[in-house]
Design an enzyme around this catalytic site. Structure first.
Site, PDB file in Angstrom:
ATOM      1  N   GLY A 331       0.817  -1.202   0.000  1.00  0.00           N
ATOM      2  CA  GLY A 331       0.000   0.000   0.000  1.00  0.00           C
ATOM      3  C   GLY A 331       0.850   1.250   0.000  1.00  0.00           C
ATOM      4  O   GLY A 331       2.061   1.205   0.246  1.00  0.00           O
ATOM      5  N   PRO A 333       2.327   4.911   1.216  1.00  0.00           N
ATOM      6  CA  PRO A 333       2.770   5.331   2.550  1.00  0.00           C
ATOM      7  C   PRO A 333       1.626   5.947   3.347  1.00  0.00           C
ATOM      8  O   PRO A 333       0.853   6.754   2.835  1.00  0.00           O
ATOM      9  CB  PRO A 333       3.860   6.375   2.253  1.00  0.00           C
ATOM     10  CG  PRO A 333       4.354   6.041   0.893  1.00  0.00           C
ATOM     11  CD  PRO A 333       3.167   5.504   0.151  1.00  0.00           C
ATOM     12  N   GLY A 334       1.523   5.559   4.611  1.00  0.00           N
ATOM     13  CA  GLY A 334       0.511   6.127   5.495  1.00  0.00           C
ATOM     14  C   GLY A 334      -0.814   5.427   5.479  1.00  0.00           C
ATOM     15  O   GLY A 334      -1.761   5.890   6.132  1.00  0.00           O
ATOM     16  N   LYS A 337      -0.064  -0.042   7.000  1.00  0.00           N
ATOM     17  CA  LYS A 337       0.553  -1.373   6.945  1.00  0.00           C
ATOM     18  C   LYS A 337       1.188  -1.741   8.282  1.00  0.00           C
ATOM     19  O   LYS A 337       0.945  -2.822   8.824  1.00  0.00           O
ATOM     20  CB  LYS A 337       1.597  -1.397   5.822  1.00  0.00           C
ATOM     21  CG  LYS A 337       1.054  -1.095   4.446  1.00  0.00           C
ATOM     22  CD  LYS A 337       2.124  -1.199   3.394  1.00  0.00           C
ATOM     23  CE  LYS A 337       3.205  -0.161   3.558  1.00  0.00           C
ATOM     24  NZ  LYS A 337       2.693   1.225   3.428  1.00  0.00           N
ATOM     25  N   THR A 338       1.996  -0.835   8.814  1.00  0.00           N
ATOM     26  CA  THR A 338       2.641  -1.119  10.097  1.00  0.00           C
ATOM     27  C   THR A 338       1.618  -1.159  11.226  1.00  0.00           C
ATOM     28  O   THR A 338       1.745  -1.958  12.161  1.00  0.00           O
ATOM     29  CB  THR A 338       3.719  -0.057  10.379  1.00  0.00           C
ATOM     30  OG1 THR A 338       4.636   0.005   9.276  1.00  0.00           O
ATOM     31  CG2 THR A 338       4.492  -0.392  11.637  1.00  0.00           C
ATOM     32  N   HIS A 553      -8.108  35.200 -10.828  1.00  0.00           N
ATOM     33  CA  HIS A 553      -7.606  33.867 -11.181  1.00  0.00           C
ATOM     34  C   HIS A 553      -8.450  32.784 -10.505  1.00  0.00           C
ATOM     35  O   HIS A 553      -8.935  31.855 -11.157  1.00  0.00           O
ATOM     36  CB  HIS A 553      -6.141  33.746 -10.753  1.00  0.00           C
ATOM     37  CG  HIS A 553      -5.513  32.430 -11.124  1.00  0.00           C
ATOM     38  ND1 HIS A 553      -4.625  32.306 -12.164  1.00  0.00           N
ATOM     39  CD2 HIS A 553      -5.643  31.182 -10.600  1.00  0.00           C
ATOM     40  CE1 HIS A 553      -4.233  31.049 -12.272  1.00  0.00           C
ATOM     41  NE2 HIS A 553      -4.840  30.338 -11.316  1.00  0.00           N
ATOM     42  N   GLU A 554      -8.644  32.912  -9.194  1.00  0.00           N
ATOM     43  CA  GLU A 554      -9.409  31.898  -8.474  1.00  0.00           C
ATOM     44  C   GLU A 554     -10.890  31.959  -8.833  1.00  0.00           C
ATOM     45  O   GLU A 554     -11.573  30.926  -8.839  1.00  0.00           O
ATOM     46  CB  GLU A 554      -9.215  32.064  -6.968  1.00  0.00           C
ATOM     47  CG  GLU A 554      -7.787  31.921  -6.494  1.00  0.00           C
ATOM     48  CD  GLU A 554      -7.184  30.589  -6.898  1.00  0.00           C
ATOM     49  OE1 GLU A 554      -7.938  29.606  -7.060  1.00  0.00           O
ATOM     50  OE2 GLU A 554      -5.958  30.520  -7.053  1.00  0.00           O
ATOM     51  N   ASP A 629      -1.037  24.982 -13.196  1.00  0.00           N
ATOM     52  CA  ASP A 629      -2.217  24.552 -13.939  1.00  0.00           C
ATOM     53  C   ASP A 629      -1.825  24.004 -15.307  1.00  0.00           C
ATOM     54  O   ASP A 629      -2.342  22.975 -15.758  1.00  0.00           O
ATOM     55  CB  ASP A 629      -3.188  25.728 -14.112  1.00  0.00           C
ATOM     56  CG  ASP A 629      -3.721  26.216 -12.772  1.00  0.00           C
ATOM     57  OD1 ASP A 629      -3.876  25.372 -11.871  1.00  0.00           O
ATOM     58  OD2 ASP A 629      -3.981  27.413 -12.631  1.00  0.00           O
TER      59      ASP A 629
END
Length: 779
Positions: A331, A333-334, A337-338, A553-554, A629
């Site tokens: 899987g 990372p994060g 699994k551990t 822009h946003e 973008d």
């Protein structure tokens, strides 16, 4: 050979052998000490005493040896030595003081008469203040080594003056009388030690009036201040410096050889070949169970079967079932699994050995394989049991890759793992659980059935899994009534379990810093953005023109996301800089989507160009804010053409360049699999998709100018607006009545601004995430 009837005989023989070595060393030291007593004695000075004798003229000769030692003689012939750590800093000063002329003795009244008469000109007055024992003397030999108890310390001052003697022709012409005292006939600088000083203050005042500079030195030469002398044996000192290191090496070698005979014993010097695995048992468990693991139900069921087999093996063997030898957890990372392995250790009622793949690798060849053999030896002694190998790709990479040969240390370690898992003499009852986020680099022999029988994939959690994970972590914090876990789960697509845990922790920290008693929804939303994109940069001063560019822009991104039917609706738009993104538009999916269709990807392309087109239309120019973008849109378009077969002209053929590494066992010199003509066609198709998407963005911006204007003005006033407020603005709601307006942000203030400076200032797509996936669009 040890006596079989007396097992202690071998131990006693080794003890006597070691005792004889120790006795030999003690006798040798005693002989040398006895011989050294006949040598000459050298006075060892402290730094205070050495400088005191140097300034007072008691030292006849000296020689600097090495970087720390000074050896020399006093005027009486007595030898001395001194060791100084700061010798390099003061060596030149000590040499300069020693090089000055010897002291001439003169009375204070005679000196003052000579100065007043013009025979001599004083240049420097040096006052040496000393603190000594009552019976202390000024000569090196007479300094006390013991001394009676003193009533009180004695203090005294000694006066030294450097004068310049005028030529005889000058003073005879001006003063026919003879000088009060005579110095060498040649004119020049002379040092005087002034005796019989009555009123020290008056003498110093008259010499200062004559132009002399004053220098004050303090020396504490009392015995209890560590400044007295002690006798040192020269022969013993030479022996300590020359032979003791070799003697210590010899003793260490004897101990090392003794330990090598017991290298199998725990704690021996040669125990580096033993396994470093940490053992968990029923008494020493991890306190983590399957209830603490959420969002990976299928993976839990897979490993739960292994735990059940160990607890009740007869249930499976009655029908001919065989225990799996290995389970590989795969899987990103994060993903947990551990954590899942810790849950196995907490649930299993058998010994659990935990070790990292890097613990097998050492600088000594063969140590890794030795540790593998020792690990499985311990496991066989504790069978049935579980072995957990975390980050197995550290030693499990495919063999024959890169420039290493079959003698490579990692390959030998991998060979040992392969044999122990499924070799000629493999035992039952040992299950190996391994975890990795790089299954593509593992050796095929390691992944075949009989070794790792099961490959459990732990994916990024879906919306339901994220909600369950959040509930697990929210049990540890105080939560406010306004927190809606499902909303937080919907607003975190692509977040791993570790990211969600970090969100809860950051929210709790924020609540504590604000002196709140519980975590609110506002804290969770801010923590969500902080974990993925960084902290808000509220202290940055932004010009009004820059804020205006950012707002338009946003606004272009937000309106295109609302209008395009195949793009998810905007959740939040902000011009507050965060991390490397100087402004962002967040879009959230209405539901989990596991397929990315062509029309959705075309919508993503048009949406990506919304900010650049809006800048061009409303600001009259374009900025570097669209760099990220453009990069993301280009990646999507190229993936559509070369990997996904979404170009009618190219067809369903994979023309993607190989992304593997030559050092992971793949073929060399196989980066491009198509001709130059095909590459030209690919470039043309990518260009066509991007241009069509840009034209679509231009059309939508032109048709929704009023909506973009309202959204941009709202951002300039409120700096952050929600998706519901965007919908209201597009339906005709005025900017002024959108919500209670704060004080308008003036130009150049510490605004929460965001302009897209460059692609480097925006967050990148995460590894394994499809370019263009829903998330923040940086300005």
């Amino acid at each position: 050979m040890p006596d079989p009837k007396n097992p202690q005989s071998d131990k006693s023989r080794r003890a006597r052998s070691f005792g004889s070595y120790a006795l030999f060393v003690l006798v040798l030291v005693a002989i040398l000490l006895t011989m050294g007593g006949r040598g000459s004695k050298t006075l060892v000075l402290s730094q205070d005493l050495y400088e005191y004798f140097l300034y007072t003229g008691e030292i006849d000769s000296q020689k600097i040896e090495g970087a720390t030692d000074i050896n020399g003689e006093f005027k009486g012939g007595k030898e001395f030595t001194v060791r100084l750590l700061n010798l390099a800093e003061k060596a030149s000063l000590y040499q300069q003081i020693k090089a000055q002329s010897p002291y001439q003795h003169v009375g204070s009244q005679a000196l003052l008469q000579a100065v007043d008469g013009g025979w001599y000109t004083p240049e420097l007055v040096r006052v040496i203040s000393e603190t000594k024992d009552p019976n202390g003397e000024h000569t090196a030999v007479a300094l006390p080594s013991g001394g009676p108890a003193r009533a009180e310390d004695q203090h005294g001052d000694r006066l030294f003056v450097r004068v310049v003697a005028k030529p005889e022709a000058e003073w005879r012409t001006a003063h026919p009388a003879e000088p009060v005292f005579f110095l060498p006939a040649a004119s020049g600088t002379v040092w005087l030690e002034v005796e019989d000083v009555g009123d020290m203050g008056q003498v110093l005042s008259r010499l200062s009036t004559a132009g002399a500079q004053r220098e004050q030195l303090f020396f504490d030469i009392r015995k209890d201040k560590g400044t007295t002398l002690r006798d040192s044996n020269t022969l013993l000192t030479n022996f300590l410096f020359m032979w003791v290191p070799w003697l210590l090496i010899f003793v260490v070698f004897l101990v090392f050889m003794r330990q090598m005979r017991n290298q199998g014993a725990a704690g021996g010097v040669m125990s580096f070949g033993r396994s470093r695995a940490q053992l968990y048992t029923k008494e020493n468990h991890t306190n983590i169970t399957f209830d603490d693991v959420a969002g990976a139900d299928e993976a839990k069921e897979e490993v739960r079967e292994v735990v059940e087999f160990l607890k009740n093996p007869g249930r499976f063997t009655r029908v001919g079932g065989r225990i799996p030898r290995g389970v590989l957890l795969v899987g990103a990372p994060g993903c947990g699994k551990t954590l899942l392995a810790k849950a196995i250790a907490g649930e299993a009622e058998v010994p659990f050995f935990s070790i990292s793949g890097s613990d097998f690798v050492e600088m000594f060849v063969g140590v890794g394989a030795s540790r593998v053999r020792d690990l499985f030896k311990q496991a066989r002694e504790s069978s049935p049991c579980i072995i957990f190998l975390d980050e197995i790709d550290a030693v499990g990479r495919r063999r024959g890759s890169g420039l290493g040969g079959g003698h490579d240390e990692r390959e030998q370690t991998l060979n040992a793992i392969l044999v122990e898992m499924d070799g000629f003499g493999t035992d039952e009852g040992i299950i190996v659980v391994a975890a990795t986020n790089r299954p593509d680099v593992l050796d095929p022999a390691l992944l075949r059935p009989g070794r790792f029988d099961r490959e459990v994939v732990i994916d990024l959690p879906d919306v339901k899994g994220r909600e369950e994970i959040l509930k697990v972590h929210l049990k540890k914090v105080k939560v406010g009534a306004d927190v809606v876990v499902s909303t937080v789960a919907r607003s975190t697509p692509g977040y791993s379990g570790a990211d969600l845990a970090a969100i809860i922790n950051e929210a709790a920290i924020m609540a504590a810093l604000q002196k709140k008693d519980e975590v609110s929804m506002e804290h969770l939303e801010e923590a969500r953005d902080k974990v993925r994109y960084g902290r808000q940069k509220k202290s940055r001063k932004i010009e009004e023109e820059d804020r205006r560019i950012t707002a338009y822009h946003e606004a272009g991104h937000a309106v295109l996301a609302s209008v395009l039917p195949d793009v998810d609706d905007p959740h939040k738009v902000t011009i507050v800089p965060r991390g490397r993104a100087l402004g962002s538009t967040m879009i959230l999916p209405d539901k989990e989507s596991y397929h990315m269709q062509r029309r959705k990807m075309l919508g993503q392309l048009a949406w990506a160009f919304g900010g650049r087109v809006s800048e061009s239309v409303f600001c009259g120019d374009i900025s570097a804010g669209a760099a990220d973008d453009i990069r993301r849109a280009t990646e999507i378009a190229r993936a559509m053409v070369t990997e996904l077969g979404m170009s009618d002209k190219i067809g369903p053929i994979n023309y993607a360049e190989r992304m593997g590494s030559d050092f992971l066992g793949t073929e060399l010199m196989s980066g491009k699999w198509h001709s130059e003509e095909t590459a030209r066609l690919i470039d043309e198709e990518v260009e066509r998709l991007l241009k069509e998407a840009y034209q679509t963005a231009e059309r939508i911006v032109s048709e929704n100018r009023a909506s973009i204007e309202k959204v941009a003005q709202s951002l300039l006033v409120y700096e952050t607006i929600s998706g519901e407020e965007i919908v209201r603005l597009m339906k005709g709601a005025p900017v002024e009545g959108l919500r209670p307006a704060p004080a308008l942000v003036k130009s150049g203030s510490t605004a929460e601004k965001a302009t897209g400076a460059s692609g480097a200032s925006a967050p990148r797509t995460k590894p394994g995430e499809l370019p263009g996936a829903p998330g923040l669009s940086p300005a």
